[in-house]
Design a protein around this motif. Structure first.
Motif, PDB file in Angstrom:
ATOM      1  N   GLN A  16       0.813  -1.211   0.000  1.00  0.00           N
ATOM      2  CA  GLN A  16       0.000   0.000   0.000  1.00  0.00           C
ATOM      3  C   GLN A  16       0.850   1.266   0.000  1.00  0.00           C
ATOM      4  O   GLN A  16       0.569   2.219  -0.742  1.00  0.00           O
ATOM      5  N   THR A  19       2.823   1.431  -3.383  1.00  0.00           N
ATOM      6  CA  THR A  19       1.956   1.867  -4.482  1.00  0.00           C
ATOM      7  C   THR A  19       1.730   3.371  -4.426  1.00  0.00           C
ATOM      8  O   THR A  19       1.764   4.059  -5.463  1.00  0.00           O
ATOM      9  N   ALA A  20       1.507   3.903  -3.232  1.00  0.00           N
ATOM     10  CA  ALA A  20       1.303   5.348  -3.084  1.00  0.00           C
ATOM     11  C   ALA A  20       2.536   6.126  -3.523  1.00  0.00           C
ATOM     12  O   ALA A  20       2.435   7.152  -4.208  1.00  0.00           O
ATOM     13  N   GLU A 193      -5.822   3.731   7.512  1.00  0.00           N
ATOM     14  CA  GLU A 193      -6.581   3.207   6.385  1.00  0.00           C
ATOM     15  C   GLU A 193      -5.992   1.911   5.854  1.00  0.00           C
ATOM     16  O   GLU A 193      -6.640   1.183   5.107  1.00  0.00           O
ATOM     17  N   GLY A 194      -4.791   1.584   6.262  1.00  0.00           N
ATOM     18  CA  GLY A 194      -4.163   0.352   5.812  1.00  0.00           C
ATOM     19  C   GLY A 194      -4.424  -0.843   6.707  1.00  0.00           C
ATOM     20  O   GLY A 194      -4.010  -1.960   6.378  1.00  0.00           O
ATOM     21  N   PHE A 221      -2.336   7.397   2.740  1.00  0.00           N
ATOM     22  CA  PHE A 221      -1.331   7.004   1.758  1.00  0.00           C
ATOM     23  C   PHE A 221      -1.067   8.134   0.765  1.00  0.00           C
ATOM     24  O   PHE A 221       0.069   8.358   0.342  1.00  0.00           O
TER      25      PHE A 221
END
Length: 253
Positions: A16, A19-20, A193-194, A221
């Protein structure tokens, strides 16, 4: 674009945070070199980057493999001319929820070994090219930068690992600064949020993270990607040996 023409290697790019970072770097013009252990998930991130008009390459390797890390960085420099940005955000397999007094040595050591070994290997591989170029940015990630123990939750060797990486970051900055290479940390204090929906301690950890903040919310993120772009760009060219505080006020410095 803030990173136009630069080559950014992101280790753990399919996660995550990875990717951000990758999508943010690509959005600002960097060619992102996505590194991880699973080709399928790396390909999905690469497809996302390309669909948005960005440039992406993928490489399947283990960031704990010394020879593979060195060979990949050398290949990026040889094929694309430079290694300009390097960031390691691989998972460190920490064991949480068990007090240290009850934890096995293996569970305690694992995150420390993975975090320090992978950070050392990836930064060393990049630094060798950045020294030659007389430029480059190395980013580390994790923790809140405050150096304080976690009082309300058993976190195992994770905090020890993050603080070890933080000291390594400062030492690297001291040694590489003369070559124009900057080394910075991104500290969030945790990204709620992860957390998986089915994670038993999700609510407790969310409350712990958010409860410490002044803004009464955790970093996202997207926040991490935006700050990383700034840190890697010439807008931050006088910043090194420090951390960028993305803790929403959980830590003051």
């Amino acid at each position: 674009m803030l990173l136009d023409g630069r080559n950014a290697i992101v280790y753990g790019a399919a996660g995550q945070v990875g990717t951000a970072l990758a999508t943010a770097f690509a959005r600002e013009g960097a060619r992102v070199h996505l590194v991880g252990r699973t080709g399928k998930t790396l390909g999905e991130v690469a497809d996302r980057v390309r669909a948005d008009g960005g440039l992406a390459e993928t490489a399947v390797l283990d960031a704990l493999d010394e020879a593979a890390v060195d060979e990949h960085a050398d290949a990026v420099a040889a094929s694309w001319g430079s290694v300009d940005i390097s960031v390691n955000v691989i998972g460190i397999e920490d064991a949480q929820g068990t007090p240290l007094a009850e934890m096995s040595l293996e569970d305690f050591e694992r995150p420390i070994r993975i975090a320090t070994r992978s950070t050392f290997l990836t930064t060393r591989a990049a630094a060798r090219h950045m020294i030659r170029q007389r430029s480059g940015v190395i980013l580390t990630f994790g923790g809140d930068g405050g150096g304080e123990p976690i009082r309300d939750y058993a976190i195992g060797g994770l905090q020890v690992a993050l603080n070890a990486v933080d000291f390594l970051r400062r030492q690297l900055a001291a040694e590489l600064g003369a070559y124009g290479v900057r080394v910075l940390a991104l500290h969030t204090g945790g990204i709620t949020e992860g957390l998986p929906e089915d994670f038993a301690a999700r609510e407790a950890i969310t409350d712990m993270i958010v409860g410490k903040t002044m803004l009464k919310r955790a970093a996202t993120f997207a926040d991490v990607g935006n700050v990383a772009v700034f840190a890697a760009s010439d807008l931050a060219r006088s910043m090194t040996a420090t951390s960028l505080n993305i803790t929403a006020g959980a830590v003051t410095n």
